[in-house]
Write an enzyme that holds these catalytic residues in place. Structure first.
Site, PDB file in Angstrom:
ATOM      1  N   SER A 282       0.875  -1.149   0.028  1.00 45.86           N
ATOM      2  CA  SER A 282       0.051   0.145   0.131  1.00 45.86           C
ATOM      3  C   SER A 282       0.991   1.127   0.005  1.00 45.86           C
ATOM      4  CB  SER A 282      -0.861  -0.121   1.188  1.00 45.86           C
ATOM      5  OG  SER A 282      -0.113   0.460   2.561  1.00 45.86           O
ATOM      6  N   ASP A 283       0.405   2.290  -0.271  1.00 46.38           N
ATOM      7  CA  ASP A 283       1.089   3.781  -0.126  1.00 46.38           C
ATOM      8  C   ASP A 283       1.221   3.944   1.766  1.00 46.38           C
ATOM      9  OD1 ASP A 283       2.661   5.856  -0.195  1.00 46.38           O
ATOM     10  OD2 ASP A 283       1.615   6.718  -1.978  1.00 46.38           O
ATOM     11  N   TRP A 284       1.654   4.953   2.046  1.00 44.65           N
ATOM     12  CA  TRP A 284       1.770   5.270   3.281  1.00 44.65           C
ATOM     13  C   TRP A 284       0.306   5.375   3.948  1.00 44.65           C
ATOM     14  CZ3 TRP A 284       6.061   6.088   6.739  1.00 44.65           C
ATOM     15  CH2 TRP A 284       6.041   6.383   7.604  1.00 44.65           C
TER      16      TRP A 284
END
Ligand code: BGC
Length: 752
Positions: A282-284
């Site tokens: 995932s992204d942050w």
């Protein structure tokens, strides 16, 4: 009797069979290793592999050591202390039950210690070999310190220079981005992931992140499926074909569904249609941001949705660790989903050779920032410079100059020249343009330096008189304008992309001195600067060129290196033209020079409908300031003798297009020969031009060469109204030349 060529073919076939056999055996070996390890893992340990934690700045808190021992950590990001990383690996390997090593992630975006031009600048080189070499250099430096996974390349297509992350991507075009993104993947990963100095690459952000509404970061992306498939996704497919080990999901929603909870994107396209074998991170905190999106009502539901969509690892937030057990109990996710995610992650760790050696010994690598690395950064920076204007052949600078004024807020800005995303870069290693001029000046050349403006944004004019003085004492002014690095990058978007602060006013006062002015613009995005074009002689667009900005700029200004950069993105005249890009549609009422009646030319009593009814702005027309692919050289190139291998091409075959290129000017030089194609009539309207090939060539003055492109009919495919990828029979027009406005043209037809 077998002939000699039969024997060669047989030999080749045998080699191919052995190779297929070996790689199948290797794959099944790998699969066996993965499933044997997986079969011994507890649920807790599996969840650990799916969890990525932020580092702690060179320390390992006791409770994190316990987590490592318990097998609750699959990956760490943002820790770069080598001793700490080796110790983390040691605890994971020696003190946890199964001894699974860690993935150590970092944003190695355009260099590690030796900083290359920002990716948009690298894209301006149109040189995949150089881009690959740069990525390899960055990988070596990062891996030497214990990092084994980079969150790059960023291959989001964007057509909006207001978006701060345009700095980080490879421009507006799917073909150029595909070619250069794949080159970066090859550079980072090397021939094999387990090669010394390889990093696992991560193609990001899947998908549509660059289509943010209004160029505001993280914003809504509404993308018709055919455009998603024809424009935004091809670079990801190309990365996959280059063997990219991982991908990252995007922050944004696409057509109402956040990319991190989007089954259609990750499960259907990435895994089912494309058979992607790597894993998706995932992204942050983008897993739990699904709550803020208004898509899931809780973090628990967000975790369930992300896992169902096929997001294998959660970055920074901890909803997987908290809720997977419950989600399994409630049958919202299945054990099979978890096993598949963990298997994909373990596979990458094995491919990287981490089980054999999780540690790093920096002494066994070439030194950081060594001369070879700096030479690559210098070459990349020099090739990224785009010459946009050169009135009266002001450049290259004459070598008998006695005095030069070096002026401007970016002439000596060691931090700003590095650009965005330089976690590990250090301004102390930068060579600024001012420093390079001083280093290069023989005893006969005097450099008069004045900053003029303290920073790019300031409106404080108190430095102007010193700048005017410096100009008056000099034969030529080299004026370093642009944007500080803080003005581009993640969440650093701008509504007005003009030269910030009082820079235009600085140009005005310097122009009044009558000295010739060479403007060098350092920026993280295309800026609008038409007001200065009449007041300066030459313009070089330098992006943020990195550690070696100074020497590279001197190389080009002095003519030691011929400028060869080409714009990877269209430059608007005015922010209000955005989105403006070369591969637009024709519309039913395309504008022409005659149809655009300029606002100022409309008579006061003009009847409403008497002015050209075509698709343009009354005030800003329809042409950009500088088109995609544009870039001058010190010499000139002529294109002639466009040949197509035949007027008709059968479906499934290829067509050859060749052109004669002559260096008709006074200098040796490089040219990027560009091929554009238009499908004239189709089931869905097609862009007026699409880049389908490019080649960088070097010609001595007076020299000619023939450049040949070969394109297959499937290179001309698009998604039709049934969402099928098709190449349609019919008429195609091609153009070959030095930018997207090339006018040397010919046609061919594809027949069934
Ligand atoms: C960015 C990613 C980056 C990640 C880790 C996020 O904010 O969108 O591109 O890789 O942070 O630093």
């Amino acid at each position: 009797m077998l002939t000699k060529s039969d024997l060669t073919i047989l030999h080749l076939l045998t080699l191919i069979l052995i190779w297929i056999g070996m790689s199948t055996a290797q794959n099944s070996n790998l699969d066996e290793r993965v499933s044997s390890l997986l079969s011994r893992m507890t649920l807790q340990e599996k969840i650990g592999q799916m969890s990525q934690f932020n580092g702690f700045g060179g320390t390992i808190p006791d409770d994190f050591k316990d987590k490592l021992r318990a097998g609750l950590v699959g990956s760490v990001l943002n820790e770069v202390n080598t001793g700490t990383l080796n110790e983390m690996q040691r605890i994971a390997v020696d003190e946890s039950r199964l001894g699974i090593p860690l993935l150590i992630g970092r944003d190695v975006i355009h260099g590690f210690k030796t900083i290359l031009p920002i990716p948009l600048g690298q894209a301006a080189t149109w040189n995949p070999d150089l881009v690959e070499k740069g990525a390899r250099m960055a990988a070596l430096e990062a891996r030497s310190q214990g990092i084994n996974w980079t969150f790059a390349p960023m291959i989001d297509i964007t057509r909006d220079p207001r978006w701060g992350r345009i700095a980080e991507c490879l421009g507006e075009d799917p073909y150029l981005t595909s070619v250069l993104g794949a080159a970066m993947v090859r550079g980072f990963q090397g021939e094999h992931l387990h090669d010394k100095g390889s990093l696992a690459a991560c193609a990001k952000h899947f998908a549509g992140y660059g289509a943010a509404e209004g160029g505001r970061d993280y914003n809504t992306a509404s993308i018709p499926e055919n455009e998603l498939r024809d424009i935004y996704l091809p670079p990801f497919k190309a990365s996959l074909e280059a063997g990219v080990a991982t991908m990252m999901s995007a922050f944004n929603e696409v057509n109402g569904v956040p990319a991190t909870g989007n089954e259609f994107l990750t499960r259907q396209i990435l895994r089912q249609e494309w058979q992607f074998k790597g894993f998706v991170v995932s992204d942050w905190e983008s897993v739990i941001q699904q709550v803020a999106h208004g898509f899931t009502e809780s973090q628990k539901a967000a975790a369930g949705q992300a896992i169902r969509a096929g997001i294998d690892m959660e970055m920074a937030s901890t909803s997987y660790a908290q809720y997977i057990r419950e989600l399994l109990g409630e049958n919202i996710i299945t054990m099979e989903m978890i096993d598949q995610s963990v298997a994909r992650i373990l596979r990458v760790k094995m491919l990287l050779g981490l089980f054999e050696n999780p540690y790093t010994d920096p002494a066994s690598f070439p030194e950081l920032l060594n001369d070879g690395h700096r030479a690559i950064a210098r070459e990349a920076a020099a090739q990224s410079l785009v010459l946009l204007q050169n009135k009266q052949n002001r450049l290259p600078l004459k070598n008998d100059l006695k005095s030069i004024a070096v002026i401007g807020p970016l002439a000596d800005a060691p931090h700003d020249q590095l650009g965005t995303w330089i976690f590990d870069g250090d301004k102390r290693h930068s060579i600024t343009p001012l420093q390079a001029f001083r280093d290069n000046a023989g005893k006969n050349l005097t450099i008069h330096y004045a900053q003029g403006l303290a920073i790019s944004r300031t409106k404080d004019l108190s430095g102007f008189s010193e700048a005017v003085n410096a100009a008056q004492q000099s034969e030529v002014v080299i004026l370093f304008l642009g944007e500080e690095s803080i003005l581009s990058g993640e969440s650093h978007c701008r509504a007005d992309i003009g030269l910030p602060g009082a820079q235009e006013a600085l140009v005005d006062v310097l122009a009044e001195t009558g000295r010739p002015i060479v403007a060098v613009i350092l920026a993280g995005r295309p800026l609008t600067f038409r007001n200065i074009l009449d007041k300066v002689d030459a313009v070089i667009y330098a992006w943020h060129p990195g550690t070696m900005a100074g020497p590279a700029i001197c190389d080009v200004l002095s003519g030691k290196v011929a400028p060869s950069g080409k714009l990877p993105v269209t430059f608007p005249t005015h922010v209000g033209q955005i989105p403006i890009y070369y591969a637009h549609k024709n519309t039913g009422k395309p504008p022409t020079p005659q149809s655009w009646v300029k606002m100022d030319d409309i008579p006061a009593d003009a009847p409403q409908l008497s002015i050209g009814n075509t698709s343009h702005y009354l005030d800003e027309g329809y042409e950009p300031q500088f088109p995609f692919g544009f870039g001058l050289s010190y010499t000139t190139f002529q294109f002639s003798d466009l040949q197509i291998s035949g007027p008709r091409v059968a479906m499934g075959e290829s067509v050859k297009i060749s052109v004669r290129v002559t260096n008709s000017g006074q200098y040796d030089g490089h040219e990027v020969v560009q091929l554009y194609v238009r499908d004239l009539f189709a089931d869905r309207t097609r862009p007026v031009r699409e880049l389908k090939g490019f080649k960088r060539i070097t010609l001595k003055k007076g020299q000619s060469d023939t450049v040949t492109f070969e394109i297959e009919t499937h290179d001309l495919a698009f998604h039709n109204r049934q969402m099928k990828l098709v190449t349609e029979p019919g008429e195609f027009q091609v153009w070959v030349g030095s930018d997207s406005r090339a006018n040397l043209t010919a046609n061919f037809e594809i027949i069934k």
